[in-house]
Design a protein around this motif. Structure first.
Motif, PDB file in Angstrom:
ATOM      1  N   ASN A 104       5.377  -5.286 -17.714  1.00  0.00           N
ATOM      2  CA  ASN A 104       5.934  -3.943 -17.792  1.00  0.00           C
ATOM      3  C   ASN A 104       6.780  -3.623 -16.561  1.00  0.00           C
ATOM      4  OD1 ASN A 104       5.942  -1.296 -19.186  1.00  0.00           O
ATOM      5  ND2 ASN A 104       5.086  -0.657 -17.222  1.00  0.00           N
ATOM      6  N   ALA A 105       6.266  -3.996 -15.395  1.00  0.00           N
ATOM      7  CA  ALA A 105       7.029  -3.740 -14.165  1.00  0.00           C
ATOM      8  C   ALA A 105       8.357  -4.480 -14.220  1.00  0.00           C
ATOM      9  CB  ALA A 105       6.214  -4.178 -12.953  1.00  0.00           C
ATOM     10  N   LYS A 134       0.143  -7.732 -18.723  1.00  0.00           N
ATOM     11  CA  LYS A 134       0.903  -6.615 -19.297  1.00  0.00           C
ATOM     12  C   LYS A 134       1.510  -5.746 -18.208  1.00  0.00           C
ATOM     13  CE  LYS A 134      -0.614  -5.168 -23.833  1.00  0.00           C
ATOM     14  NZ  LYS A 134      -1.517  -4.265 -24.536  1.00  0.00           N
ATOM     15  N   ALA A 135       0.718  -5.499 -17.176  1.00  0.00           N
ATOM     16  CA  ALA A 135       1.217  -4.644 -16.092  1.00  0.00           C
ATOM     17  C   ALA A 135       2.411  -5.304 -15.414  1.00  0.00           C
ATOM     18  CB  ALA A 135       0.114  -4.388 -15.083  1.00  0.00           C
ATOM     19  N   LEU A 179      -3.068  -3.590  -5.735  1.00  0.00           N
ATOM     20  CA  LEU A 179      -2.000  -4.436  -5.205  1.00  0.00           C
ATOM     21  C   LEU A 179      -2.612  -5.441  -4.240  1.00  0.00           C
ATOM     22  CD1 LEU A 179       0.986  -2.059  -4.422  1.00  0.00           C
ATOM     23  CD2 LEU A 179       0.558  -3.446  -6.433  1.00  0.00           C
ATOM     24  N   THR A 210      -1.598  -5.452  -0.422  1.00  0.00           N
ATOM     25  CA  THR A 210      -2.054  -4.480   0.574  1.00  0.00           C
ATOM     26  C   THR A 210      -3.575  -4.314   0.587  1.00  0.00           C
ATOM     27  OG1 THR A 210      -1.782  -2.733  -1.031  1.00  0.00           O
ATOM     28  CG2 THR A 210       0.048  -3.097   0.456  1.00  0.00           C
ATOM     29  N   LYS A 232      -8.673   0.773 -11.708  1.00  0.00           N
ATOM     30  CA  LYS A 232      -7.256   0.643 -11.431  1.00  0.00           C
ATOM     31  C   LYS A 232      -6.938  -0.780 -11.006  1.00  0.00           C
ATOM     32  CE  LYS A 232      -4.258   2.958  -8.456  1.00  0.00           C
ATOM     33  NZ  LYS A 232      -2.991   2.714  -9.063  1.00  0.00           N
ATOM     34  N   LEU A 233      -5.753  -1.231 -11.354  1.00  0.00           N
ATOM     35  CA  LEU A 233      -5.315  -2.515 -10.829  1.00  0.00           C
ATOM     36  C   LEU A 233      -4.929  -2.306  -9.368  1.00  0.00           C
ATOM     37  CD1 LEU A 233      -3.094  -3.704 -13.790  1.00  0.00           C
ATOM     38  CD2 LEU A 233      -5.380  -4.494 -13.204  1.00  0.00           C
ATOM     39  N   LYS A 265      -4.608  -7.680 -19.129  1.00  0.00           N
ATOM     40  CA  LYS A 265      -4.252  -6.391 -18.550  1.00  0.00           C
ATOM     41  C   LYS A 265      -3.234  -6.583 -17.408  1.00  0.00           C
ATOM     42  CE  LYS A 265      -6.710  -2.498 -16.415  1.00  0.00           C
ATOM     43  NZ  LYS A 265      -8.021  -2.112 -15.884  1.00  0.00           N
ATOM     44  N   TYR A 311       4.600  -3.538   1.621  1.00  0.00           N
ATOM     45  CA  TYR A 311       5.305  -2.316   1.211  1.00  0.00           C
ATOM     46  C   TYR A 311       4.776  -1.827  -0.125  1.00  0.00           C
ATOM     47  CZ  TYR A 311       9.532   0.469   0.175  1.00  0.00           C
ATOM     48  OH  TYR A 311      10.427   1.452  -0.130  1.00  0.00           O
ATOM     49  N   GLY A 312       4.613  -2.760  -1.057  1.00  0.00           N
ATOM     50  CA  GLY A 312       3.991  -2.385  -2.326  1.00  0.00           C
ATOM     51  C   GLY A 312       4.895  -1.608  -3.246  1.00  0.00           C
ATOM     52  N   SER A 313       6.063  -2.132  -3.551  1.00  0.00           N
ATOM     53  CA  SER A 313       6.922  -1.396  -4.476  1.00  0.00           C
ATOM     54  C   SER A 313       7.085  -2.093  -5.812  1.00  0.00           C
ATOM     55  CB  SER A 313       8.296  -1.167  -3.848  1.00  0.00           C
ATOM     56  OG  SER A 313       9.075  -2.332  -3.926  1.00  0.00           O
ATOM     57  N   CYS A 314       7.038  -3.433  -5.824  1.00  0.00           N
ATOM     58  CA  CYS A 314       7.409  -4.105  -7.062  1.00  0.00           C
ATOM     59  C   CYS A 314       6.276  -4.089  -8.080  1.00  0.00           C
ATOM     60  CB  CYS A 314       7.855  -5.538  -6.778  1.00  0.00           C
ATOM     61  SG  CYS A 314       6.509  -6.671  -6.404  1.00  0.00           S
ATOM     62  N   LEU A 315       5.057  -4.022  -7.590  1.00  0.00           N
ATOM     63  CA  LEU A 315       3.853  -3.932  -8.427  1.00  0.00           C
ATOM     64  C   LEU A 315       3.545  -5.204  -9.203  1.00  0.00           C
ATOM     65  CD1 LEU A 315       4.375  -0.334  -9.879  1.00  0.00           C
ATOM     66  CD2 LEU A 315       3.485  -0.997  -7.669  1.00  0.00           C
ATOM     67  N   VAL A 345      -0.276  -7.141  -8.730  1.00  0.00           N
ATOM     68  CA  VAL A 345      -1.524  -6.483  -9.101  1.00  0.00           C
ATOM     69  C   VAL A 345      -2.605  -7.498  -9.493  1.00  0.00           C
ATOM     70  CG1 VAL A 345      -0.640  -4.231  -9.796  1.00  0.00           C
ATOM     71  CG2 VAL A 345      -0.624  -6.116 -11.429  1.00  0.00           C
TER      72      VAL A 345
END
Lengths: 589, 1265
Positions: free
Chosen positions: B90-91, B86-87, B65, B68, B62-63, B83, B47-51, B54
């Motif tokens: 942040n999520a 941090k991403a 997922l 997917t 780009k990072l 990186k 689904y790829g929502s929580c991120l 990455v």
């Protein structure tokens, strides 16, 4: 014999074109004139002059602007009845086809070639201007591969925003195995301030249909959808009419023009979610699901509607195609820069003198569009920047006004070409507020699926709201920047990835403006109401009491014939005093 | 042609070769590279929502997922760098910025000793006082003490105060401590780990540290300057508040952990830190406390009659109460001042006054203490400060005081007292007690060769706040000596935390603070809406029972007597249960901890939504939802139900039951798979029977006893109860899913409506007795019948839900001891037809392929099976197969739920399925669509079969009512040689059964060759959880006949058929019954038989109709209370072992074994012996001797076993199958429904009654055991 043509696209209607049309009808009927043709047409581009009325006879064409029913009477009485053009109403004094200056001089009309020239409800008008010749040429003389090659050779990029090479996209769809394939026209134009697609659909719907037919033939699709937002009722009416007419004439349906090629079209009305302009969300919406993007790959070219290969092009892209086929890809590729070919339509809005629709060859500079075509900034204020690409785009500062219209060049500035919205701002616009405005839009339009867009854009918006309200904190800029970059890096669809652009670009180019808000609680553009004080210039104030009488908050007091004062505690910052003052004695600080 | 079967890539510099087409996440997991994710579930489409997942792929800005992104050849992937970190952080920070939820309740969070009040309140609420006390003792060894004198930070933080008043948490603590501390099991002294630690100071901090280190195997020695341990607890708190014996009890319990104690040993005088080092202590914990009374700093303070507060209290303890005369003035406003004043009253002072320089509002003493002091007659003068002592004859005469007024707030936030000029006055008094605070006495820490411990200017030791490390390595310090005077609970907490640091230091040499957990808190995200509190009814706080002030003031006896026992349930129910029940399983919390998340970083808007507790089993707390969509996707993709969905868009998006109805009014089937897939506590168990509280239970695997699928379940066990049941992850079955019965039905079995006592009949009454007597009684009763009437007069009935071992023992008892072959299940007797099995065709009746192969089928034909009701977990896989494109064919007269997923529904007239199948067979033969190879090589009698009269489509259409083209299409599909075809047939369902339909399926499978190979064949399901084992182990005469051939075991002679056995019963021949786990008497005809019987032995878990007729009743055991094995419907024999104790003290098989021993005079059989006898009886079960406690095996026709049946041949004489000629009976089904079939009952039971039923639900008993 005169032909009177009135622009009745949505821009015209909203300026009162229907009333003008009605007036002319009455006048003609009153006088019982038989040899006068009254016609409607789409958007002529000069929205700043709507209602536009063209009066034409053998002697020439005259374009009247800002026409009202009263002016229509004069035009009718003087021009129609007595052959005396009403000079003072003419939109362009020296308006003559082929020798346009000013607004039209630097334009190059391919997409808009028919807009304003034909009656969009009449397929005959379209046919009279080489309509459906391209599909005939394609079906009778070209193989699908040749069509794809022609499109590839033209170098045209998708006009929806991302600028992917159309020929390459088609090739993918053509190569995807599948007995059923779809062509989708993306007419879900959602950027605030953008109306290129609407104008094309309203002014020249058949050229879009023809573009879809060419695409269908090239990729092997026999089904098509036009995904048009329901907020474009006039465009839908004209599309429905065009589909009906084209079907009647054999340009749509089974065995088109006697060939084996069949193509059927449906219109799907979108319910107004901005994100449905994103390809995968659009597909979900057509399938009847929640309009939520899904992760790519697989790309729609492989798995699109109902899992079948699907090619999605924007309205503007499709409208280019008949021209490319008829005039040849070389001619198209000859226009523009190395990277970007052909023309681009822009919807010009904001603080410019001439707002409206312009189509320019790629490679022209932003300054040329703003100053040469659009006549510069209203009231000759200072040009500050231009927001390109709508809420997903970014702000290009005046210093970079010589940037060429070219996908790569614009990307370098941090903005994007986008679908063609250009909002010009002058020195009175607060860039923080501008960023806040656009972010508010994208934040509301987030589908809610991925974390960084769903919550991240809200957090960014909250920070911007704080800053414009004068409650910004020192660390806000760093957080904003980091968060913006995180969202860009991790959001899964175009909406999220580009949502931080307005904030990031304005922070990049106008950082001092942000800092002023945060550190000194001051809005340099005197725009943010929380940070602005309305003051009376005692040297100019005559004590006429007009402002005090008009102040809804009772914040202005003073003795007659003496300078007045504004009580800052009571002032609600509505700005009414400034507009009422006859002596320019009230200023913002 | 290029052959590309493998790709090569690198993840975190690890070279990986794998097949193409997988996602990066999958490849990483396969290679044990952990990538965090909250929204990924391998069973669902990504689904790829929580991120969170990455990763960085070289060459891409780009990072990406990883859930997917497909892994491609040559990719160089990094799964963690700055990186990425941090991403992810942040999520998580974004998610948590909107996570309006408490991990722990504020009471728990505020307790310095990490005591979990919500937990012990819940346990106390459930009457589990012992467990409540144990929970307290996990982090605080002083419940008796703290129950009396704690300052109760918990109550200060309690949210109940916004409803009415805080929960009386400490009263409940004292209650459980008083009640249960005498019943503590004696301490287990762990094995010495070779290290020793010295504790300097035997107060609460030192003792706590000693206790927790001793429990980890350290040798501890405590040094204390006083004659007895306890520190300020002993010498600073008067007896009327904390009786000595209470303190002694707790200290003794601590010391009993093998701790050495040296009292009267003062640091710096009797020993030094150097000495300790020399003695070889690996570490030293200094907890000297603060026991020196602060001086007032006024004139003539040294005059006789002036004494420090703690000095006074200590003197009373050591020397007994002095006899005071006259007026005692106490200076100060803290608890010590109150203690001193109240003690002075008890020392017969004629008047006691407290002087305090601010007002009552600022007084630091406990409100309750102040109240008690006032009640006892202590006077308090506010806004007074002492200026000097006025002496007369070298003794105190009076105290010069000055009035004060409150000025500006000081650093502590309290308003500073300012002297009022000219307001001096004298207070005549005999004694002045200066209780204005304490300092530590640090003289003893000086002059060590180790170096000096660094001290602050306030005379405290410099030590790290979190690690307790002092300036000398290996020496740690905590409690009052570091913090300055604080509460006992602070010192207890410091002691425990220091113990953890010291442990780590000694084991690894590192000095690191105890790992800090991430804890989400509602208060991190702003105010709690008032409406939340308004939803609770106001309940008065319980009050302490006290001895009247006039009486208690005369002695040092404890004045507080605790709360009334009856107040406990009310008081505990006042708890708002703030903490999350997913505390130990929440993945969001776990990752938030790993990524060092700051929940307050963003601030901003927070959604504050209502918790939805309307569903009886499932609690929805949208505040905790992170919109990972796993529940929505699970419900949609696994069940095709979409009971949950998304509402709104963007930030306003929430997951809600569809159409925002109550969840139970949607299509929800209450399977609870959403609970388990939810990574947070947003969807959790809604326990109506138990207050939720976070806990970390023991996970014990078992097998579900609800149907023949045999799902692997996990009991999350706590003490003698269980918290909930979850699916075993990576279960061999359908990916660890469960159905409603499997997930929520176990409490009903294990914890409610049970039989607990063996009973024997005495006249008309059943009388309770002990198990031994009951077994004797049963044996002699059956024997008497046997001796009187012979073997045919005995009937042995065993439930097809019993374990293999129990079934075996019942038949052994019958055959070996009583020489009887009257063995069956009541269930078998519901049928008067015998022709429902595949014995003649294949040699045995069983599923021919494992359940999980259903997923690979191209065509699934379901008949006589309402699979979504009967075997829901199997239906999940069938639906998944359909989603992947399998053709689903339902043959059913009824509109079934699964029909929504079918591509072809053959709506036959009831009872005509055989006709339909035979018509299809005729078609296949007619068009020669059969599998030549199969019919000729694998079957014996194809030509005979082929030459049967064929059935015309039109005739079949006429009889079955199904369009002939549909029948034709069915025939075409199932005979398509390129397709994997699986038939699903419920052997237990009576709904759509027609005689011969099972045999017709056998014919069809043989004809098309779709048997004995992977992904093809028959799934023979059942709603009884061990129906297959029941058949296999000869409990039924028919099965005995079948397997007799295999085992050639002579004992199984003369098996009786069901009709014969039924006749034998109905004509009254059978006079003695052993009924194991079946409710015989539900049928009135059989009930009548039981009334006439001479002895009826019933072993059952529940009080049933049948137990009413019993002469001997013995409580049985559920699977969770047994050791044994069951055979699921795909022939997997699964062992399980005891999770709980059986109510009778013996498991079912032990009872049977004892009965066997009693009847036969032979020794009882162990489970191992039983299993080896099973292996002997039925060679297919040879491996049962190897399965141990939780193993499993799958039997098939080969000696080695395997998941696929008949791949090497059939179980017939010549290993070839037989077509059943004449399996085309058109006569209507002759089947008397003699009792409620369990399947019928399942329809009748409202699915939500499962848990809520509290009164005896007899109908359920057969469905249960």
């Amino acid at each position: 014999m005169y032909t009177i043509t009135i622009g009745t696209a949505t821009c015209g209607i909203s300026a009162g074109a229907d009333k003008v049309l009605n007036e002319f009808q009455l006048l003609i009927a009153e006088k019982g004139l038989k040899d006068i043709k009254l016609a409607e047409t789409g958007c002529m581009g000069m929205c700043y002059k709507e209602v536009l009325v063209e009066v034409k006879n053998g002697a020439g064409k005259f374009l009247y602007g800002d026409v009202t029913p009263e002016k229509a009477q004069r035009i009718f009485n003087e021009h129609i009845l007595h052959d005396k053009p009403v000079d003072e109403f003419l939109a362009l004094l020296d308006y003559q086809e082929g020798t346009e200056k000013n607004f039209l001089a630097k334009q190059k009309r391919i997409v808009l070639r028919n807009c304003g020239h034909i009656d969009p409800m009449s397929i005959d008008d379209y046919l009279a201007r080489d309509g459906y010749k391209a599909i005939k040429k394609v079906l009778t003389t070209m193989t699908p591969d040749e069509v794809i090659k022609a499109v590839t050779d033209s170098g045209i990029r998708g006009r929806g925003g991302a600028g992917f090479l159309t020929g390459v996209k088609w090739k993918f769809a053509a190569q995807s195995p599948g007995d059923i394939k779809y062509v989708v026209c993306n007419a879900d134009e959602g950027d605030p301030g953008a109306f290129m697609d609407r104008s094309v659909l309203e002014g020249d719907p058949n050229s879009v249909l023809e573009g879809m037919l060419i695409c269908g033939y090239a990729i092997g699709a026999s089904e098509g959808y036009i995904y048009c937002r329901a907020e474009y009722p006039r465009a839908i009416v004209r599309l429905v009419n065009a589909i009906g007419e084209a079907t009647k004439r054999g340009f749509l349906g089974d065995n088109i023009l006697g060939t084996n090629f069949s193509f059927h079209l449906k219109i799907k009305e979108g319910a107004g979610a901005f994100v449905c302009g994103e390809e995968t969300a659009l597909i979900a919406s057509i399938e009847g699901h929640r309009g939520t993007p899904r992760i790519r790959p697989p790309y729609p070219a492989v798995k699109g509607i109902w899992g079948k290969p699907t090619n999605i092009n924007n309205v503007e892209t499709l409208a280019n195609l008949p021209w490319i086929i008829l005039n040849g890809p070389e001619k198209f590729a000859a226009m523009g820069t190395d990277d970007s070919k052909g023309t681009k339509v822009f919807a010009m809005a904001g603080k410019i003198k001439r707002s409206g629709l312009v189509e320019v060859p790629m490679g022209i500079t932003i300054n040329e569009i703003i100053f040469d075509i659009c006549g510069g900034i209203v009231n000759d204020k200072k040009f500050k920047g231009v927001q390109m690409g709508g809420p997903s785009g970014g702000c290009i500062p005046a210093a970079l006004g010589n940037t060429q219209i070219d996908y790569q060049q614009i990307n370098k500035t941090g903005a994007i070409m986008g679908s063609g919205g250009m909002i010009v701002v002058d020195e009175s616009t607060c860039m923080v507020e501008l960023a806040r405005f656009f972010l508010e839009f994208t934040q509301k339009e987030s589908c809610g699926k991925c974390t960084s867009c769903r919550i991240g854009t809200l957090r960014m918006l909250e920070i911007l709201e704080r800053i414009v309200a004068g409650q910004g904190k020192d660390e806000d800029l760093d957080v904003l920047k980091e968060l913006g970059e995180q969202i860009k890096a991790t959001a899964q669809c175009g909406l999220g990835q580009t949502a931080p652009n307005p904030a990031l670009t304005t922070m990049n180019y106008f950082r001092e403006e942000y800092e002023e808000h945060i550190k000194n609680k001051r809005c340099p553009a005197h725009s943010c109401s929380s940070l602005v004080m309305y003051l009376v210039d005692a040297t100019k104030c005559t004590g006429c009491t007009l402002c005090a009488g008009n102040c809804p908050a009772g914040a202005i007091t003073g003795v007659k014939k003496k300078a007045h004062t504004v009580d800052q505690d009571k002032c609600i910052k509505c700005g009414k005093c400034i507009t009422t003052c006859n002596f320019d004695a009230i200023y913002k600080e | 042609m290029e052959k590309r079967n493998q790709i090569k890539l690198a993840i975190d510099e690890k070279e990986i070769i794998c097949e193409p087409g997988k996602t990066i996440l999958t490849v990483a997991r396969e290679n044990n590279i952990e990538i965090p994710t909250l929204c990924y579930d391998p069973r669902l489409e990504p689904y790829g929502s929580c991120l969170l997942c990455v990763v960085e792929v070289e060459g891409t800005d780009k990072l990406l997922l990883s859930c997917t992104t497909e892994a491609r050849d040559g990719m160089i992937i990094k799964t963690n760098n700055e990186k990425i970190y941090k991403a992810r952080k942040n999520a998580l920070e974004l998610l948590l910025s909107n996570h309006f939820a408490d991990c722990r309740g504020p009471c728990y969070e505020k307790c310095p000793a990490d005591v979990n009040p919500q937990g012990y309140l819940a346990l106390a609420n459930a009457g589990k006082y012992k467990e409540a006390l144990e929970l307290i003792r996990e982090t605080n060894p002083f419940p008796l003490v703290c129950g009396r004198i704690c300052v109760r930070y918990c109550e200060g933080a309690c949210r109940r105060k916004d409803v009415d008043s805080p929960v009386a948490i400490n009263f409940v603590k004292r209650y459980v401590a008083d009640l249960e501390s005498d019943h503590l099991e004696s301490p287990i002294i762990p094995q010495h780990n070779g290290h020793k630690v010295a504790i300097v100071g035997g107060g609460p901090g030192g003792l706590s540290c000693a206790y927790f280190l001793a429990k980890r195997g350290y040798k501890i020695k405590i040094f204390d300057a006083h004659p007895k341990l306890g520190g300020m607890l002993r010498y600073g708190i008067p007896d009327y508040r904390l009786p000595q014996n209470m303190l002694d009890k707790e200290i003794q319990y601590i010391v009993d952990h093998g701790i050495d104690v040296q009292t009267n040993a003062r640091l710096g005088k009797d020993f030094s830190l150097d000495d300790l080092k020399k003695e070889g202590f690996d570490s030293i914990f200094v907890a000297l406390g603060a026991q020196k009374a602060k001086k007032m700093g006024i004139e003539k303070e040294e005059t006789e009659g002036v004494i420090g507060g703690v000095d006074f209290l200590e003197r009373v303890k050591k020397q007994g109460p002095p006899e005071f005369k006259g007026h005692v003035v106490v200076v100060g406003g803290g608890n010590t001042a109150i203690d001193a004043a109240r003690t002075a009253l008890r020392c017969k002072a004629s008047k006691v006054s407290i002087l305090y320089r601010r007002t009552r509002h600022e007084m630091p003493a406990d409100e309750v203490e102040i109240e008690d002091a006032l009640a006892e007659g202590v006077e308090i003068e506010f806004l007074v400060a002492p200026l000097g002592v006025i002496a007369e004859n070298g003794r105190v005469k009076s105290l010069r005081c000055q009035k004060m007024e409150l000025g500006e707030p000081d650093a502590s936030g309290r308003r500073r007292p300012v002297p009022v000029e000219g307001s001096e006055y004298d207070v005549i008094c005999n004694t002045i007690i200066a209780a204005i605070g304490q300092d530590s006495d640090l003289t003893g820490i000086k002059g060590n060769a180790l170096g000096d411990l660094k001290a602050t200017k306030w005379d405290t030791i410099v030590a790290d706040e979190k690690t307790f490390a002092t300036t000398i390595k290996g020496v740690f310090a905590g409690g009052d000596v570091v913090s300055g005077p604080a509460a006992a609970i602070d010192a207890i907490g410091a002691g425990r935390k220091a113990a953890m640091v010291i442990d780590r230091y000694i084991q690894t040499g590192e000095i690191l603070p105890a790992a800090s957990e991430f804890l989400s808190s509602k208060t991190n995200l702003g105010e709690i809406p008032k409406s939340y509190f308004e939803s609770f009814a106001k309940i008065d706080r319980s009050s302490m029972q006290q001895v009247d002030a006039e009486i208690r003031v005369n002695n040092f006896d404890e004045g507080d007597k605790g709360i009334a026992p009856g107040a406990v349930p009310t008081e505990t129910s006042r708890c708002l249960f703030c903490g999350c029940s997913d505390l130990f399983t929440c993945e969001l919390k776990k990752f938030a901890g790993e990524y060092d998340v700051n929940q307050k970083r963003y601030g901003g808007t927070v959604k504050k939504l209502k918790v939805d507790d309307r569903h009886p089993y499932i609690l929805l707390d949208p505040n905790k939802c992170i919109l990972c969509g796993k529940c929505v996707r699970t419900c949609d993709m696994l069940l095709g139900l979409s009971a949950l969905g998304y509402i709104n868009r963007g930030y306003d998006m929430v997951v809600r039951p569809s159409m925002e109805k109550p969840l139970q009014d949607t299509t929800c089937i209450a399977c609870g798979n959403c609970i388990e897939t939810c990574p947070t506590g947003a969807i959790s168990f809604n326990h109506p029977f138990e207050r939720p509280w976070p806990q970390n239970p023991l996970q014990l695997e078992s097998v579900c006893n609800y149907c023949g699928i045999g799902c692997n379940i996990v009991y999350n066990k706590k003490d003698d109860d269980f918290w909930n049941v979850t699916a075993k992850k990576e279960s061999r079955y359908i990916n660890g899913e469960l159905c409603m019965r499997g997930r929520f039905g176990h409490r009903h079995i294990i914890k409610e409506n049970r039989l607990y006592e063996p009973k024997v009949r005495d006249g008309n009454k059943l009388k309770a007795t002990n198990l031994e007597y009951a077994i004797k009684h049963a044996a002699s009763g059956l024997k008497a019948v046997y001796e009187k009437y012979g073997p045919d007069a005995l009937g042995f009935f065993v439930s097809p839900k019993a374990t293999n071992e129990e079934i075996f023992m019942v038949q052994k008892l019958a055959r070996d001891v009583f020489n009887s072959n009257n063995i069956a299940s009541l269930y078998d007797l519901t049928s008067t037809d015998d022709n429902e099995d595949l014995y003649a065709a294949f040699g045995i009746t069983a599923s021919t392929l494992p359940f999980q192969q259903v997923k690979n089928a191209d065509v699934i034909v379901m008949l006589n099976s309402n699979v979504t009701e009967d075997n829901p977990v199997l239906s999940f896989d069938i639906k998944r197969a359909a989603r992947k494109g399998a053709e689903l064919i339902s043959i059913s007269s009824m509109e079934l739920e699964i029909n929504n997923f079918t591509t072809l529904w053959l709506d036959t007239r009831r009872g005509t399925n055989t006709m339909l199948l035979n018509a299809a067979i005729s078609e296949i033969i007619k068009h020669e669509r059969f599998d030549d190879d199969a019919v000729n090589k694998r079957a014996n009698n194809f030509s005979e079969f082929k030459n049967q009269p064929s059935i015309a489509l039109s005739r079949a259409a006429e009889i079955t009512g199904v369009d002939k083209y549909k029948i034709q299409r069915f025939a075409d599909i199932v005979s398509d040689p390129d397709k994997n075809v699986v038939f699903v047939y419920n052997g237990g369902s009576l709904l759509e059964k027609s005689p011969g339909d099972l045999q017709a399926i056998a014919n069809l499978l043989l004809l098309t060759g779709k048997i004995g190979k992977d992904n093809n064949g028959l799934i023979f399901t059942h709603e009884h959880s061990n129906y297959q084992g029941h058949r296999d182990l000869c409990a039924t005469p028919y099965a005995a006949q079948e397997n007799n051939k295999l085992s050639r075991k002579s004992t199984l002679r003369g098996a009786r058929s069901f009709p014969d056995l039924r006749d034998l019963m109905l004509n009254g021949t059978i006079k003695g019954f052993l009924i194991f786990g079946e409710d015989f008497a539900i049928n009135t005809e059989y009930a009548a038989l039981l009334t006439q019987a001479e002895h009826v032995v019933v072993v059952d878990m529940f009080q049933t109709e049948t137990t009413n007729f019993a002469h001997t009743t013995i409580p049985g055991s559920a699977y969770a209370e047994s050791e044994g094995s069951v055979t699921s419907q795909d022939r997997r024999v699964q062992a399980f072992t005891r999770v709980f104790d059986p109510p009778a003290g013996k498991t079912g098989v032990e009872i049977l074994s004892a009965l066997y021993a009693q009847s036969s005079g032979k020794p009882a059989l162990s489970i191992e012996t039983i299993r080896s006898e099973i292996a002997e009886l039925n060679p297919l079960y040879k491996k049962i001797t190897e399965i141990g406690e939780r193993g499993s095996f799958c039997w098939n026709e080969t000696a080695t076993g395997g998941a696929l049946l008949f791949s090497t041949g059939f179980l017939t004489e010549n290993r070839k199958a037989n077509f059943i000629v004449g399996a085309q009976s058109q006569k209507p089904m002759r089947r008397e429904v003699l009792c409620f079939s369990p399947i019928d009952k399942i329809y009748q039971i409202n699915r939500y009654q499962l848990l809520s039923s509290t009164k005896g639900d007899n109908q359920n008993s057969t469905a249960v055991l």
